[in-house]
Design a protein around this motif. Structure first.
Motif, PDB file in Angstrom:
ATOM      1  N   TYR A 147       1.430   3.324   6.119  1.00 57.85           N
ATOM      2  CA  TYR A 147       1.732   2.354   5.071  1.00 57.85           C
ATOM      3  C   TYR A 147       3.133   2.634   4.535  1.00 57.85           C
ATOM      4  N   TRP A 160      -7.747  -1.494   1.436  1.00 62.73           N
ATOM      5  CA  TRP A 160      -8.565  -0.455   0.808  1.00 62.73           C
ATOM      6  C   TRP A 160      -8.237   0.964   1.263  1.00 62.73           C
ATOM      7  N   ASP A 161      -7.538   1.120   2.336  1.00 57.59           N
ATOM      8  CA  ASP A 161      -7.260   2.458   2.855  1.00 57.59           C
ATOM      9  C   ASP A 161      -6.388   3.231   1.870  1.00 57.59           C
ATOM     10  N   GLU A 192     -16.230  -7.104   3.234  1.00 52.79           N
ATOM     11  CA  GLU A 192     -15.237  -6.050   3.461  1.00 52.79           C
ATOM     12  C   GLU A 192     -13.825  -6.623   3.507  1.00 52.79           C
ATOM     13  N   ASN A 212       0.864  -1.172   0.000  1.00 55.26           N
ATOM     14  CA  ASN A 212       0.000   0.000   0.000  1.00 55.26           C
ATOM     15  C   ASN A 212       0.906   1.229   0.000  1.00 55.26           C
ATOM     16  N   ARG A 248     -14.239  -1.488   0.419  1.00 51.95           N
ATOM     17  CA  ARG A 248     -14.342  -0.539   1.527  1.00 51.95           C
ATOM     18  C   ARG A 248     -15.582  -0.839   2.370  1.00 51.95           C
ATOM     19  N   PRO A 249     -15.598  -0.425   3.636  1.00 50.78           N
ATOM     20  CA  PRO A 249     -16.770  -0.701   4.488  1.00 50.78           C
ATOM     21  C   PRO A 249     -18.059  -0.121   3.921  1.00 50.78           C
ATOM     22  N   GLY A 270      -5.162   1.733  -1.436  1.00 49.70           N
ATOM     23  CA  GLY A 270      -5.296   0.295  -1.235  1.00 49.70           C
ATOM     24  C   GLY A 270      -4.114  -0.497  -1.740  1.00 49.70           C
ATOM     25  N   ASP A 289      -9.606  -6.270   4.530  1.00 52.31           N
ATOM     26  CA  ASP A 289      -8.890  -5.700   5.664  1.00 52.31           C
ATOM     27  C   ASP A 289      -8.500  -4.257   5.335  1.00 52.31           C
ATOM     28  N   LYS A 290      -8.325  -3.432   6.362  1.00 53.20           N
ATOM     29  CA  LYS A 290      -8.174  -1.988   6.162  1.00 53.20           C
ATOM     30  C   LYS A 290      -7.012  -1.646   5.242  1.00 53.20           C
TER      31      LYS A 290
END
Length: 884
Positions: free
Chosen positions: A457, A512-513, A506, A444, A524-525, A516, A508-509
């Motif tokens: 990241y 997609w954060d 969803e 990421n 994403r959530p 991603g 894991d963070k």
């Protein structure tokens, strides 16, 4: 004593009246009488055999079932509802135009020649004779109107290749298993490849050895079966034999020495109690990676990535393909299937089937070269992906992996009952498909800092990600009732209830954060969730044999959906035979509909896509029920509506020869498409909409000439083809943007014409087959291609050779050489006007156009958008089959 005698007389009289005598003639598919055919009253020991002229006579209980069996031929079952029953048996291979089919009508089953609709019938032997590893690829080389091919860019699409009938996309063909609706896949195709914006059932998950035959209805059938059956219906009939099992070991390899395949399949059966059976199939397979990258152009890459040409040339000198891996991914699969039934009484039967499939696919994203993902921008990459140690550690880029785990299941439990001539079939069907993704060897790269000012990241990024996945499930209840009212009229009616569930899981963070995971961003959530809907449908079907030669059939259906309301559709069909059944005329006209899938309504995501001249960029999809869609004025999706017209003729002018020709014309209104990416306040995004009307028309041809005596063997020849006359948009585009790129993907990315010429010759212990498949022209307008140009894939003929050796009655060896002459896809530029001609006259401009559509040569053989048949070349397959 007189009373006893009287009682015995009355008993015998009642017994006689409770029985009936049935007579008839049994012939093969050429019309030749078959002596020695066994006819058995089901559930009893009462049986007879046909005489030298194929005739028989048997006394059975009223309403009993008769089983007709003969070695080397497929068994058939008939209900003794009339005093005369003539039967045609087909050999275990080859399409029999007289074979009784159950697809296409909700009333009594009819043979292929007496049906008012065009239906292809393929046996299990037909499918396995192709040597193809999966069911969908076998159909590609047996049915001209069926097309499928692996996409150039794999990621999630590697789990299920898009397929279609009559070039109408996977969403418009309904898949049935033993007459019951199979669940859709949870995968929505979003890449710029054939099938974009659609979804379909995973037919590759069905083990070929579990299939008795496949019936493909090449006609709209929404009135009979409901949504999705616009282009046609594929009904997969499972094996029912309780004996005659077999074990098959398969192996294969390409002529390049990769793509190694190994598989083992067990199909067997057993009796259950006195009147039941259970047939089961276990299939394991593993296919290794086959890689077909192109040679990368240094100047093109340097321009796209703003890199120093010397650095690019230095890397490509060591890695001419820039490390890219594209072709056929590594796949492992385990498939389990059962099919069974049990006669509870003479008039009631319980039946069931179930399947579970696990598939794991390993594929790769485009290689991130060191001048694409540079140490100047991301110095930490050498720590993650460098090679060597200390001062000798070097960075040469990295290739993210994409790994998918798929599970697919379906099951049906039902019962059939016959009472007073009324046939009742009630069942419950469940099914589901789940796909979970993993990305490894990636990073990421987002510039996000925590409260301490540290990067979340980049140098602190994980290199393995769980981007989430999708799942789709349905529950279907059916009740179907039919009756032969008289010698002329039969009726059918029933109802279907269906509940569907679609889930976006969803990720894991880290996946997609920010931007991603590099190559495949996670869900994403706010884009994840679970949605469902239900619908209920009712239908009425009436068939009227005006004479023994003239049939008319009508069906009407109404469905109500919880999310968009109702739809009423109808169908009328007819058939007329004359010249002693040598000629058959048939035709139909119908209306249909296709409900938008839950995938199309609710999918919202970020996506890595190739942009010509810019490499891989991040864009997105917004769904039709989102706040963003409302702000952009995007309307909610409505169902597609269709009008189908089919007119055909079948002829059997003399023994062993038959031919059918069927013209079709399909208009689709309010066609649902995933449009072009557009710049909006929410970024560069695309969306689904009912955007335009389309029309597809063409001609299907099926012909065969069998039992040609050559020496002491027999030769069979078949020719079948599909010609597309029209496949295009016929109204302006609304609610979206739909340019040349998507227009060609939708309408011209499959062969305009496709023909299959095959021959089978059997002599002694040997069997030989030679099939030639002609793939006609396909046309693309790839992203970045000048508007004055198009690309055309050149028509090619792929030749497949098969040799069978029956070593004993139980042991058979089979060698298949697919694509015998190593024919590969080949494309060329075509000018649309004088400006295009001028571009092609300039080598420099032509080279620029080449780089734009092949990612600078990475996809030189197939371009970035697709191709018309496999790019893997020659494949050698060897199998061993042992019958129990």
């Amino acid at each position: 004593m007189r009373k006893i005698a009287l009682l015995l007389f009355l008993f015998n009289t009642l017994f006689i009246f409770a029985q009936k005598q049935v007579t008839g003639v049994v012939k093969d598919n050429t019309g030749t009488p078959l002596p020695g055919v066994n006819i058995l009253e089901k559930g009893t020991n009462n049986g007879v055999s046909t005489d030298i002229d194929g005739t028989y006579k048997i006394t059975v209980k009223e309403g009993a079932s008769l089983i007709f069996s003969y070695m080397g031929y497929s068994s058939v079952t008939r209900v003794a509802s009339t005093s005369t029953i003539d039967v045609s048996l087909s050999e275990e291979s080859g399409q029999n135009l007289d074979e009784v089919v159950v697809t296409g009508s909700r009333t009594a089953a009819r043979s292929n020649t007496t049906s008012a609709l065009p239906i292809d019938v393929l046996s299990s032997k037909d499918l396995t004779s192709t040597g193809q590893a999966t069911f969908d690829k076998a159909l590609q080389y047996k049915i001209p109107s069926f097309n499928t091919v692996q996409t150039p860019v794999n990621d999630a699409t590697s789990l299920l290749d898009p397929y279609e009938i009559r070039n109408m996309g996977p969403s418009r063909t309904l898949i049935l298993i033993n007459g019951k609706r199979k669940n859709l896949s949870s995968l929505l195709y979003v890449q710029t490849s054939p099938g974009r914006g659609e979804t379909g059932a995973d037919i590759s998950a069905i083990p070929t050895d579990a299939i008795e035959r496949v019936e493909i209805l090449r006609d709209g059938a929404s009135a009979q079966y409901g949504s999705d059956a616009i282009a046609g219906v594929m009904n997969i009939i499972l094996k029912k034999n309780a004996t005659d099992g077999s074990l098959t070991v398969r192996s294969g390899i390409t002529s390049e020495g990769d793509g190694e395949m190994l598989g083992v399949s067990l199909n067997n059966g057993t009796t259950v109690g006195e009147k039941g059976f259970l047939n089961y199939t276990i299939d394991f397979s593993k296919v290794n990676l086959a890689n077909r990258p192109g040679t990368v152009d240094a100047a093109g890459d340097a321009g796209d990535f703003g890199a120093d040409i010397a650095d690019v040339q230095a890397f490509l000198a060591k890695h001419p393909d820039a490390g890219n891996i594209n072709g056929s991914p590594e796949t492992a699969a385990a498939k389990f299937l059962i099919n069974g039934g049990n006669d509870i009484s003479d008039n009631t039967k319980v039946y069931y089937n179930a399947a579970y499939v696990y598939k794991k696919v390993n594929s790769f994203a485009n290689y991130r070269t060191p001048y694409w993902r540079t140490l100047a921008d991301d110095p930490y990459l050498i720590d993650f992906f460098g090679k060597g140690t200390g001062a000798n550690r070097v960075y040469e880029g990295y290739v993210p992996t994409f790994e998918g785990d798929l599970t697919d299941y379906n099951g049906t439990l039902g019962f059939k009952n016959v009472k007073n001539g009324w046939n009742t079939d009630a069942s419950i069907t469940v099914g589901g498909n789940k796909q979970v993704y993993s990305v490894n060897n990636s990073v990421n790269r987002s510039n996000i800092v925590d409260e301490n000012g540290e990067n979340v990241y980049r140098e602190n990024s994980p290199i393995s990600f769980k981007p989430g996945g999708t799942s789709f499930n349905h529950v279907v209840g059916n009740i179907d009732i039919s009756k032969i009212v008289s010698d002329k009229i039969s009726i059918g009616f029933g109802s279907e209830f269906r509940s569907e569930y679609f889930t976006v899981m969803e990720g894991d963070k880290a996946s997609w954060d920010g931007t991603g995971a590099d190559s495949f961003a996670g869900n994403r959530p706010e884009n994840s969730g679970k949605w469902n809907r239900y619908n209920v449908g009712v239908y009425l079907d009436v068939a009227f044999d005006i004479t023994k030669d003239f049939l008319i059939n009508g069906t009407v259906r109404h469905e109500e959906y919880s999310d968009f309301g109702g739809a009423t559709v109808w169908k009328a069909s007819t058939r007329y035979k004359f010249l002693d059944d040598k000629i058959t005329l048939r035709g139909s006209i119908s209306t249909g509909f296709r409900a938008p899938t839950l995938h199309q309504i609710y999918t919202q995501k970020s996506q890595y896509s190739f942009v010509a001249g810019q490499g891989i960029q991040v864009s997105g999809i917004i769904n039709n029920v989102s706040p963003q869609a409302r702000q952009l004025g995007i309307p909610s999706l409505d169902p597609e509506k269709s009008t189908n017209i089919t007119v055909g003729i079948g002829a059997k002018p003399f023994r062993d020869f038959n031919i059918t020709l069927d013209y079709y014309n399909i208009k689709v209104e309010d066609r649902i498409v995933l449009g072009d990416r557009q710049d909006t306040p929410f970024g560069n995004v695309a969306w689904f909409s009912n955007s335009f009307d389309s029309r597809t028309s063409g001609l299907d041809v099926v012909t065969g000439y069998n039992n040609i005596g050559i020496g002491s063997g027999k030769l069979g020849i078949n020719l079948s083809g599909n010609v597309t006359f029209q496949n295009e948009r016929i109204s302006p585009v609304t609610n979206n943007s739909f340019g040349d790129i998507l227009t060609s993907l939708t309408f011209t990315s499959r062969p305009k014409t496709k023909w299959i010429l095959g021959g089978n010759y059997e002599i002694g212990k040997f069997g030989f087959s030679l099939n030639n498949t002609y793939f006609g022209k396909t046309t693309f307008n790839q992203d970045g291609l000048d508007a004055n140009l198009r690309t055309e894939f050149i028509p090619k003929v792929v030749t497949d050779l098969g040799i069978n050796f029956n070593a004993t009655e139980k042991l058979t060896f089979a060698l298949n050489v697919n694509n015998l002459f190593n024919v590969l896809p080949e494309w060329e530029f075509k000018a649309d006007n004088a400006a295009g001609t001028a571009i092609l006259a300039d080598p420099a401009q032509t080279k620029t156009q080449y780089n734009l559509i092949t990612f600078n040569g990475r996809y030189s053989q197939m371009t970035y958008d697709g191709f018309h048949f496999s790019q893997l070349g020659t494949m050698f397959n060897l199998s061993l089959n042992y019958k129990f």
